[in-house]
Design a protein around this motif. Sequence first.
Motif, short mmCIF file in Angstrom:
data_model
loop_
_atom_site.label_atom_id
_atom_site.label_comp_id
_atom_site.label_asym_id
_atom_site.label_seq_id
_atom_site.Cartn_x
_atom_site.Cartn_y
_atom_site.Cartn_z
N THR A 175 32.52 35.34 30.19
CA THR A 175 33.27 36.53 29.79
C THR A 175 34.46 36.75 30.71
OG1 THR A 175 31.26 37.53 28.90
CG2 THR A 175 33.11 39.01 29.35
N GLN A 176 34.30 36.45 31.98
CA GLN A 176 35.41 36.61 32.93
C GLN A 176 36.54 35.62 32.61
OE1 GLN A 176 33.91 37.53 36.74
NE2 GLN A 176 35.85 37.23 37.81
N GLN A 177 36.20 34.44 32.14
CA GLN A 177 37.21 33.49 31.70
C GLN A 177 37.96 34.03 30.48
OE1 GLN A 177 35.20 29.75 31.08
NE2 GLN A 177 34.52 29.62 33.21
N ARG A 178 37.22 34.64 29.57
CA ARG A 178 37.84 35.26 28.40
C ARG A 178 38.74 36.41 28.81
NH1 ARG A 178 34.20 37.76 23.41
NH2 ARG A 178 35.91 38.52 22.09
N PHE A 179 38.31 37.17 29.81
CA PHE A 179 39.09 38.28 30.35
C PHE A 179 40.42 37.77 30.92
CE2 PHE A 179 39.58 41.18 34.21
CZ PHE A 179 40.12 42.24 33.50
N ALA A 180 40.36 36.68 31.69
CA ALA A 180 41.58 36.11 32.27
C ALA A 180 42.54 35.64 31.19
CB ALA A 180 41.20 34.94 33.20
N GLU A 181 42.00 35.09 30.13
CA GLU A 181 42.86 34.63 29.03
C GLU A 181 43.55 35.81 28.35
OE1 GLU A 181 44.75 32.08 26.37
OE2 GLU A 181 43.74 31.67 28.27
N LEU A 182 42.85 36.89 28.16
CA LEU A 182 43.42 38.07 27.51
C LEU A 182 44.53 38.71 28.36
CD1 LEU A 182 40.17 39.76 26.12
CD2 LEU A 182 42.02 38.76 24.77
N LEU A 183 44.40 38.59 29.67
CA LEU A 183 45.36 39.23 30.59
C LEU A 183 46.31 38.22 31.23
CD1 LEU A 183 45.30 42.34 31.14
CD2 LEU A 183 43.12 41.49 30.25
N ARG A 184 46.41 37.02 30.67
CA ARG A 184 47.20 35.96 31.30
C ARG A 184 48.67 36.32 31.44
NH1 ARG A 184 46.37 34.56 26.05
NH2 ARG A 184 48.16 33.79 24.83
N ASP A 185 49.20 37.19 30.59
CA ASP A 185 50.61 37.57 30.68
C ASP A 185 50.87 38.62 31.76
OD1 ASP A 185 51.22 35.86 28.59
OD2 ASP A 185 51.00 37.42 27.05
N TYR A 186 49.81 39.13 32.39
CA TYR A 186 49.95 40.21 33.35
C TYR A 186 49.52 39.85 34.77
CZ TYR A 186 50.32 42.96 29.06
OH TYR A 186 50.70 43.45 27.83
N ALA A 187 48.63 38.88 34.91
CA ALA A 187 48.11 38.55 36.24
C ALA A 187 47.57 37.12 36.25
CB ALA A 187 47.00 39.52 36.64
N GLU A 188 47.73 36.46 37.40
CA GLU A 188 47.13 35.15 37.59
C GLU A 188 45.61 35.28 37.69
OE1 GLU A 188 48.60 32.17 37.58
OE2 GLU A 188 50.47 33.22 37.07
N PRO A 189 44.85 34.27 37.25
CA PRO A 189 43.38 34.38 37.25
C PRO A 189 42.79 34.76 38.60
CG PRO A 189 44.08 32.47 35.98
CD PRO A 189 45.32 33.02 36.63
N GLU A 190 43.29 34.16 39.70
CA GLU A 190 42.72 34.46 41.01
C GLU A 190 42.95 35.92 41.40
OE1 GLU A 190 44.79 32.01 40.33
OE2 GLU A 190 43.53 30.22 40.51
N HIS A 191 44.15 36.41 41.12
CA HIS A 191 44.48 37.81 41.42
C HIS A 191 43.63 38.74 40.56
CE1 HIS A 191 46.79 41.34 42.49
NE2 HIS A 191 47.06 41.56 41.22
#
Length: 231
Positions: free
Chosen positions: A25-41
């Motif tokens: 789910t966290q990977q899915r979360f990172a994909e949804l927010l990819r235009d706003y923040a890098e995954p590590e951040h």
Amino acid sequence: MKKLRTIGFDADDTLWHNERFFHLTQQRFAELLRDYAEPEHLDARLLDAERRNIGHYGFGVKGFTLSMIETAIDVTDGKVPASVISQLLEAGRDMLDHPMEILPHAREAVEAVCGGHHLVLITKGDLLHQERKLAQSGLGELFDAVEIVSDKVPATYARIFETKPGGAEAAMMVGNSMKSDVRPAIEIGSWGVFVPHDLAWDLEHAEPPLSPRFHTLNNLSELADLVAQIG
């Protein structure tokens, strides 16, 4: 008289899979927010939100979902699209509805020690979700008691074990969290048995205790031998 009379088992990532669904789910979360923040951040901001919110929402999927939404609002300066919020809510529901998957050796380990010991399942998280997973596991009938608690601290184990045969000194806690399963049990005079899982939540990390009552197993298939050695 037997030294060991009561055995407590953790549930999530000790008897059945749990953390893998949070990671997906966290990977899915990172994909949804990819235009706003890098995954590590984004991961760091989400972990901060989870840490802040434990006292408000407790442990489990619902608190995790609310923390994702809070983080999404934060990293987008309040501009997160409603469609993203909707997908995060859907992701949380998917986690709650996901079929429970027993870990290898779990049933055999519980069956091997249930005849001669008082068994208690001690797990934290959302009450309804934990009850549903236990029902799906088919392991419920092997336990003499089930405790779904808000947190696992020394006082939690003291309260539970003081009512069981032999009290805390004749009790053992088995789990995959050094912080929540092992160290608090050791602190009240019980045995603490660490069974590592490949995935671990960052907030569950802790140093191993220095105690003769601390043991580490490669997996649950080794539990019956350890119990026999303790006597």
